[in-house]
Design an enzyme around this catalytic site. Structure first.
Site, mmCIF file in Angstrom:
data_model
loop_
_atom_site.group_PDB
_atom_site.id
_atom_site.type_symbol
_atom_site.label_atom_id
_atom_site.label_comp_id
_atom_site.label_asym_id
_atom_site.label_seq_id
_atom_site.Cartn_x
_atom_site.Cartn_y
_atom_site.Cartn_z
ATOM 1 N N ARG A 12 -1.781 -65.086 110.135
ATOM 2 C CA ARG A 12 -2.391 -64.042 110.978
ATOM 3 C C ARG A 12 -3.923 -64.069 110.827
ATOM 4 O O ARG A 12 -4.625 -64.566 111.693
ATOM 5 C CB ARG A 12 -1.809 -62.649 110.624
ATOM 6 C CG ARG A 12 -2.050 -61.597 111.702
ATOM 7 C CD ARG A 12 -3.440 -61.011 111.713
ATOM 8 N NE ARG A 12 -3.739 -60.259 110.504
ATOM 9 C CZ ARG A 12 -4.953 -59.811 110.215
ATOM 10 N NH1 ARG A 12 -5.985 -60.050 111.016
ATOM 11 N NH2 ARG A 12 -5.172 -59.156 109.086
ATOM 12 N N ASP A 13 -4.437 -63.587 109.706
ATOM 13 C CA ASP A 13 -5.901 -63.536 109.510
ATOM 14 C C ASP A 13 -6.470 -64.954 109.547
ATOM 15 O O ASP A 13 -7.562 -65.187 110.084
ATOM 16 C CB ASP A 13 -6.218 -62.867 108.160
ATOM 17 C CG ASP A 13 -7.567 -62.161 108.135
ATOM 18 O OD1 ASP A 13 -8.429 -62.510 108.943
ATOM 19 O OD2 ASP A 13 -7.760 -61.272 107.288
ATOM 20 N N HIS A 203 -7.826 -56.054 100.229
ATOM 21 C CA HIS A 203 -7.936 -57.257 101.082
ATOM 22 C C HIS A 203 -9.392 -57.726 101.051
ATOM 23 O O HIS A 203 -10.270 -57.041 101.575
ATOM 24 C CB HIS A 203 -7.497 -56.836 102.493
ATOM 25 C CG HIS A 203 -7.656 -57.844 103.585
ATOM 26 N ND1 HIS A 203 -6.582 -58.362 104.275
ATOM 27 C CD2 HIS A 203 -8.755 -58.395 104.160
ATOM 28 C CE1 HIS A 203 -7.002 -59.193 105.212
ATOM 29 N NE2 HIS A 203 -8.322 -59.229 105.168
ATOM 30 N N HIS A 205 -12.454 -60.775 101.455
ATOM 31 C CA HIS A 205 -12.932 -62.056 101.982
ATOM 32 C C HIS A 205 -13.974 -62.603 101.009
ATOM 33 O O HIS A 205 -14.691 -61.842 100.351
ATOM 34 C CB HIS A 205 -13.525 -61.878 103.389
ATOM 35 C CG HIS A 205 -12.458 -61.719 104.432
ATOM 36 N ND1 HIS A 205 -12.144 -62.694 105.343
ATOM 37 C CD2 HIS A 205 -11.599 -60.693 104.690
ATOM 38 C CE1 HIS A 205 -11.156 -62.290 106.121
ATOM 39 N NE2 HIS A 205 -10.803 -61.070 105.755
ATOM 40 N N CYS A 236 -12.266 -62.179 110.956
ATOM 41 C CA CYS A 236 -12.090 -61.424 112.202
ATOM 42 C C CYS A 236 -13.024 -62.005 113.260
ATOM 43 O O CYS A 236 -14.242 -62.059 113.058
ATOM 44 C CB CYS A 236 -12.418 -59.948 111.967
ATOM 45 S SG CYS A 236 -12.454 -58.999 113.491
ATOM 46 N N ASN A 245 -10.705 -65.421 103.909
ATOM 47 C CA ASN A 245 -10.126 -64.523 102.909
ATOM 48 C C ASN A 245 -10.214 -65.189 101.533
ATOM 49 O O ASN A 245 -10.439 -66.389 101.432
ATOM 50 C CB ASN A 245 -8.626 -64.314 103.202
ATOM 51 C CG ASN A 245 -8.374 -63.482 104.420
ATOM 52 O OD1 ASN A 245 -8.712 -63.879 105.524
ATOM 53 N ND2 ASN A 245 -7.783 -62.325 104.236
HETATM 54 N N1 COA Z 1 0.023 -56.823 123.503
HETATM 55 C C1 COA Z 1 -0.032 -57.505 124.659
HETATM 56 N N2 COA Z 1 -0.881 -57.195 125.651
HETATM 57 C C2 COA Z 1 -1.694 -56.146 125.464
HETATM 58 C C3 COA Z 1 -1.677 -55.408 124.289
HETATM 59 C C4 COA Z 1 -0.784 -55.780 123.269
HETATM 60 N N3 COA Z 1 -0.715 -55.138 122.104
HETATM 61 N N4 COA Z 1 -2.596 -54.424 124.384
HETATM 62 C C5 COA Z 1 -3.188 -54.546 125.594
HETATM 63 N N5 COA Z 1 -2.627 -55.593 126.241
HETATM 64 C C6 COA Z 1 -2.986 -56.117 127.556
HETATM 65 C C7 COA Z 1 -2.792 -55.079 128.629
HETATM 66 O O1 COA Z 1 -1.462 -55.140 129.114
HETATM 67 C C8 COA Z 1 -3.804 -55.529 129.658
HETATM 68 O O2 COA Z 1 -3.300 -56.648 130.353
HETATM 69 P P1 COA Z 1 -3.727 -56.940 131.878
HETATM 70 O O3 COA Z 1 -5.211 -57.203 131.846
HETATM 71 O O4 COA Z 1 -2.927 -58.152 132.214
HETATM 72 O O5 COA Z 1 -3.355 -55.701 132.613
HETATM 73 C C9 COA Z 1 -4.951 -56.045 128.823
HETATM 74 O O6 COA Z 1 -4.371 -56.399 127.562
HETATM 75 C C10 COA Z 1 -6.034 -55.027 128.614
HETATM 76 O O7 COA Z 1 -5.457 -53.836 128.128
HETATM 77 P P2 COA Z 1 -6.301 -52.584 127.610
HETATM 78 O O8 COA Z 1 -5.365 -51.499 127.263
HETATM 79 O O9 COA Z 1 -7.414 -52.318 128.585
HETATM 80 O O10 COA Z 1 -6.838 -53.084 126.247
HETATM 81 P P3 COA Z 1 -8.223 -53.735 125.879
HETATM 82 O O11 COA Z 1 -8.544 -54.893 126.732
HETATM 83 O O12 COA Z 1 -9.234 -52.662 125.702
HETATM 84 O O13 COA Z 1 -7.836 -54.306 124.447
HETATM 85 C C11 COA Z 1 -6.840 -54.255 122.302
HETATM 86 C C12 COA Z 1 -7.513 -53.459 123.380
HETATM 87 C C13 COA Z 1 -6.859 -53.481 121.010
HETATM 88 C C14 COA Z 1 -5.425 -54.559 122.685
HETATM 89 C C15 COA Z 1 -7.586 -55.583 122.139
HETATM 90 O O14 COA Z 1 -8.962 -55.341 121.994
HETATM 91 C C16 COA Z 1 -7.119 -56.399 120.989
HETATM 92 O O15 COA Z 1 -5.974 -56.852 120.935
HETATM 93 N N6 COA Z 1 -8.034 -56.692 120.048
HETATM 94 C C17 COA Z 1 -7.757 -57.586 118.958
HETATM 95 C C18 COA Z 1 -7.933 -56.918 117.675
HETATM 96 C C19 COA Z 1 -7.620 -57.875 116.567
HETATM 97 O O16 COA Z 1 -6.497 -58.313 116.387
HETATM 98 N N7 COA Z 1 -8.659 -58.250 115.784
HETATM 99 C C20 COA Z 1 -8.531 -59.112 114.685
HETATM 100 C C21 COA Z 1 -7.809 -58.516 113.539
HETATM 101 S S1 COA Z 1 -8.594 -57.170 112.756
HETATM 102 ZN ZN ZN Z 2 -9.309 -59.999 106.856
#
Ligand code: COA
Ligand code: ZN
Length: 303
Positions: A12-13, A203, A205, A236, A245
């Site tokens: 994952r990370d 956790h 890094h 991240c 990490n």
């Molecule tokens: N799984 C699958 N699709 C997702 C989803 C999820 N958990 N959350 C949102 N989506 C999709 C929506 O369906 C939408 O799809 P579309 O454009 O086809 O309609 C799109 O993503 C945008 O959705 P929205 O609710 O506007 O979310 P966003 O674009 O503001 O994104 C997060 C918010 C949190 C989902 C996104 O920023 C994210 O996943 N960030 C990653 C964080 C991460 O893992 N960081 C590293 C680890 S700390």
């Molecule tokens: Zn981390």
């Protein structure tokens, strides 16, 4: 000596920040091999938006294909309700919800304010309603690469609010390697005093080379749960300057040498760490896989 519990987060990370997509077959094989090493937990993947984290867009398939070993918990990262629905379908053993203790990093990573994140995660906890244990990872808890210091009181405030919602545990994350050992000891002591009933995981890094020193400070303050990443991969993608990490095998080797019971088959783990550069296509930071254990002796040079 205390039992120390390790959660390996490489798939994952580690893989979320890799420049090239790691094939699903390789992810499944790696999780299956990690399962044979004695980890208490493996963070398999992430049910985030595939647009935000394309490297983990195969989360369902990976969860569906891994061979689950009894006694190992298979946890997944969940950022929102959609993620929780997907994680429930995949029957993850734990949901690892995530938000940042810094406003700026929360905006960068999750594209919303901390308060909006908290409200969203509270909704997730209500929706899950005890069906799956919940852990919350609090990012940038030892400092934010954009804001600088994050006051400990701020971190404690979020821990308290999640404890009030009935979560099983919290992970205190040093997202970009800003923690130092004195800060870690102080955080560990305060949190254990106030939240004795929560599973507390740290956790780290190794961005500034303080990773193992921080593990030691936490262990000596009574913390028994750690995240680590095979080979020291990780970071991240939405935190400027993020890098790997702590390497699971380096941390486990250190604690084992000190007499702690990690439950890990170290030769097996090192074998796996040595194969990792072939999977990701580049060298990895972990050191013990290169040097061998302190007990792996060399022949004396011929005089
Ligand atoms: N799984 C699958 N699709 C997702 C989803 C999820 N958990 N959350 C949102 N989506 C999709 C929506 O369906 C939408 O799809 P579309 O454009 O086809 O309609 C799109 O993503 C945008 O959705 P929205 O609710 O506007 O979310 P966003 O674009 O503001 O994104 C997060 C918010 C949190 C989902 C996104 O920023 C994210 O996943 N960030 C990653 C964080 C991460 O893992 N960081 C590293 C680890 S700390
Ligand atoms: Zn981390």
């Amino acid at each position: 000596m205390n039992r120390i519990y390790f959660n390996d987060v490489v798939t994952r990370d580690g893989f979320q920040i890799e420049p090239n997509f790691i094939p699903t077959d390789d992810k499944v094989k790696l999780v299956d091999e990690l399962s044979q090493c004695g980890f208490a937990k493996i963070e398999v993947t992430s049910f985030t938006s595939p647009k935000a984290i394309p490297m983990l867009r195969d989360a369902e398939e990976v969860m569906g294909r891994i061979a689950r070993v009894p006694g190992v918990e298979y946890t997944v990262l969940v950022p929102n309700l959609r993620g929780a629905e997907r994680a429930l379908e995949s029957c993850a053993d734990e949901f690892n919800l995530v938000m940042s203790t810094s406003e700026t990093h929360n905006q960068a990573n999750l594209r919303m304010s901390r308060e909006k994140s908290f409200a969203g995660l509270a909704e997730v906890i209500q929706y899950v309603n005890g069906r799956t244990p919940i852990n919350v990872s609090l990012s940038t808890a030892f400092g934010c690469p954009m804001e600088g210091d994050v006051p400990q009181s701020e971190v404690e405030g979020f821990v308290q609010r999640f404890a009030d919602l009935g979560v099983r545990g919290v992970t205190i994350c040093d997202t970009t390697g800003m923690a130092h050992p004195a800060q870690v000891a102080s955080m560990a002591n305060n949190l254990q005093k106030k939240f004795g009933n929560l599973q507390l995981t740290f956790h780290f890094h190794n961005t500034r080379g303080m990773g193992l020193a921080n593990v030691l400070a936490a262990v000596q303050s009574g913390i028994t749960r750690f995240d680590g990443s095979l080979g020291g991969l990780g970071g991240c993608p939405y935190a400027p300057g993020a890098s790997g990490n702590i390497s699971s095998e380096d941390a486990i080797h250190m604690l084992d040498a000190m007499g702690y019971d990690t439950g890990i088959d170290i030769p097996k783990l090192l074998g796996l760490a040595r194969k990792l550069p072939l999977i990701v296509g580049h060298p990895v930071p972990g050191q013990v896989a290169k040097a061998g254990r302190t007990c792996d002796l060399h022949a004396a040079p011929v005089q």
